[in-house]
Design a protein around this motif. Structure first.
Motif, PDB file in Angstrom:
ATOM      1  N   ASP A  94       9.332  29.566  42.770  1.00 60.82           N
ATOM      2  CA  ASP A  94      10.206  29.477  42.164  1.00 60.82           C
ATOM      3  C   ASP A  94       9.267  29.828  40.789  1.00 60.82           C
ATOM      4  N   LEU A  95      10.143  30.450  39.911  1.00 62.26           N
ATOM      5  CA  LEU A  95       8.844  30.744  38.691  1.00 62.26           C
ATOM      6  C   LEU A  95       9.658  29.589  37.817  1.00 62.26           C
ATOM      7  N   VAL A  96      11.520  29.703  37.929  1.00 50.14           N
ATOM      8  CA  VAL A  96      11.724  28.437  36.781  1.00 50.14           C
ATOM      9  C   VAL A  96      11.947  27.416  37.039  1.00 50.14           C
ATOM     10  N   THR A  97      11.277  26.746  38.306  1.00 51.80           N
ATOM     11  CA  THR A  97      10.893  25.295  38.647  1.00 51.80           C
ATOM     12  C   THR A  97       9.364  25.176  37.793  1.00 51.80           C
ATOM     13  N   CYS A 108      15.173  23.973  39.550  1.00 51.05           N
ATOM     14  CA  CYS A 108      15.537  23.068  38.263  1.00 51.05           C
ATOM     15  C   CYS A 108      13.970  22.979  37.389  1.00 51.05           C
ATOM     16  N   PRO A 109      14.700  24.136  36.572  1.00 51.40           N
ATOM     17  CA  PRO A 109      13.457  23.572  35.071  1.00 51.40           C
ATOM     18  C   PRO A 109      13.063  22.333  35.049  1.00 51.40           C
ATOM     19  N   ARG A 110      11.739  21.714  34.382  1.00 52.10           N
ATOM     20  CA  ARG A 110      11.969  20.775  33.804  1.00 52.10           C
ATOM     21  C   ARG A 110      12.585  20.387  32.783  1.00 52.10           C
ATOM     22  N   VAL A 111      13.318  18.457  32.219  1.00 54.44           N
ATOM     23  CA  VAL A 111      14.560  18.952  31.315  1.00 54.44           C
ATOM     24  C   VAL A 111      14.305  18.210  30.829  1.00 54.44           C
ATOM     25  N   ALA A 128      13.180  34.985  43.671  1.00 46.46           N
ATOM     26  CA  ALA A 128      12.757  32.725  44.655  1.00 46.46           C
ATOM     27  C   ALA A 128      13.763  31.788  44.441  1.00 46.46           C
ATOM     28  N   HIS A 129      14.650  31.814  42.854  1.00 44.98           N
ATOM     29  CA  HIS A 129      14.637  31.168  42.634  1.00 44.98           C
ATOM     30  C   HIS A 129      16.381  31.540  42.548  1.00 44.98           C
TER      31      HIS A 129
END
Length: 120
Positions: A40-43, A13-16, A88-89
């Protein structure tokens, strides 16, 4: 606020939300765990760290089955590579990391581990 004890696990999960949101969320759902696969880039997005904040405790996993719960800044600096990998995502990266962690802990694999993994 909630009548029952809430537990939350999320994966990649990204920052929300902003800081006040994360404080409110963490107070209402104190048993929140963000599973993050190594690199993981998205995180790591969005990059506006002061505007967005993660909720819950970080649980970092890697392809070897290593698990770090709520890693310190020092552990993140020396242990975690740059979060630059889109691959990695992938749900397969997370699945394989969790399987490796299970094996490393000596837990048996459930029979339901027969998920199809397409070849790329």
């Amino acid at each position: 606020m909630f009548a029952t004890r809430q537990v939350m696990y999320n994966y990649g999960c990204p920052r929300v939300g902003n800081y006040p949101f994360s404080v409110m969320y963490d107070s209402q759902v104190p048993h929140s765990f963000r599973v993050v696969f190594d690199g993981d880039l998205v995180t790591a997005v969005p990059k506006f760290v002061r505007l967005y904040k993660h909720v819950g405790y970080e649980v970092e996993i890697d392809r070897l089955g290593n698990v770090i719960v709520d890693p310190s800044a020092l552990e993140k600096h020396f242990r975690t590579p740059a979060k630059t990998s889109v691959s990695a995502h992938s749900m397969y990266a997370y699945r394989d990391g969790l399987r490796a962690a299970r094996r490393a802990a000596g837990l048996p694999e459930p029979a339901s581990y027969s998920l199809y993994r397409p070849s790329v």
